[in-house]
Design a protein around this motif. Structure first.
Motif, short mmCIF file in Angstrom:
data_model
loop_
_atom_site.label_atom_id
_atom_site.label_comp_id
_atom_site.label_asym_id
_atom_site.label_seq_id
_atom_site.Cartn_x
_atom_site.Cartn_y
_atom_site.Cartn_z
N LEU A 5 11.35 -2.74 5.34
CA LEU A 5 10.97 -2.65 3.94
C LEU A 5 9.49 -2.95 3.73
O LEU A 5 8.86 -2.42 2.83
N LYS A 6 8.94 -3.84 4.56
CA LYS A 6 7.50 -4.10 4.47
C LYS A 6 6.71 -2.88 4.89
O LYS A 6 5.65 -2.59 4.33
N LYS A 7 7.22 -2.16 5.87
CA LYS A 7 6.52 -0.97 6.35
C LYS A 7 6.66 0.19 5.37
O LYS A 7 5.73 0.96 5.18
N TYR A 8 7.84 0.32 4.75
CA TYR A 8 8.11 1.41 3.81
C TYR A 8 8.62 0.84 2.48
O TYR A 8 9.80 0.95 2.13
N PRO A 9 7.75 0.25 1.66
CA PRO A 9 8.22 -0.39 0.41
C PRO A 9 8.71 0.60 -0.65
O PRO A 9 9.50 0.26 -1.51
N TYR A 10 8.26 1.83 -0.59
CA TYR A 10 8.69 2.83 -1.58
C TYR A 10 10.15 3.19 -1.43
O TYR A 10 10.76 3.74 -2.33
#
Length: 169
Positions: A5-10
């Motif tokens: 989620l930190k890498k892909y927050p969208y």
């Protein structure tokens, strides 16, 4: 999972957006329910009474500068412009400036369309109640000097309100 989620927050926004859109979609769906299904939980007699009230026919007498004068059958909620269209529209000499096209019509109403240069006549019906009501409403009451009984003759003023007005003065 937190690293993802930190890498892909969208990616977190996608489920929230889908929930919001589905809520809006289902909200519109509920608003389009026909009125007849709202009454489905009541007994059939009250549904038929409600339908009869909504479908009640009224009659209006149209006179003056219209193409076809006469009595017209209308439905509740119709406006003056609707009945003028039923009467074939205005004649060439009709004075449209004296008319409120958006006026809601009532049952047994007389509609008079004046000609250019003609004043709007007051149409008197021959009932005693109409004459007594007009006599009663023509009498002016000064609220600054009227006593309680005179104030109670005004629409919406009872004993308590009349006493409050007098106390305020």
């Amino acid at each position: 999972m937190k690293d993802y989620l930190k890498k892909y927050p969208y990616l977190l926004l996608i489920p929230i957006t889908l929930c919001g859109l589905s809520f809006l979609f289902f909200q519109k769906e509920e608003e389009t329910i026909p009125q007849s299904t709202i009454f489905s939980t009541t007994d059939s007699q009250s549904v038929s009474e409600t339908t009869n009230i909504v479908n009640q026919e009224w009659y209006v007498d149209v006179k003056g500068a219209v193409n076809s004068t006469g009595m017209y059958r209308i439905k509740e909620g119709m406006r003056l412009m609707d009945v003028i269209e039923l009467a074939g529209g205005f004649t060439a000499e009709a004075d449209q400036n004296q008319i409120n096209f958006s006026k809601l019509l009532t049952d047994q109403e007389i509609v008079y369309i004046p000609k250019v240069g003609e004043e709007m006549p007051s149409i008197n019906e021959e009932t005693n109640s109409t004459q007594s009501n007009t006599e009663h409403t023509n009498k002016k009451i000064n609220i600054n000097t009227a006593d309680a009984t005179e104030l109670q003759q005004l629409s919406g003023i009872g004993e308590k309100r009349a006493a409050d007005i007098i106390n305020y003065r």
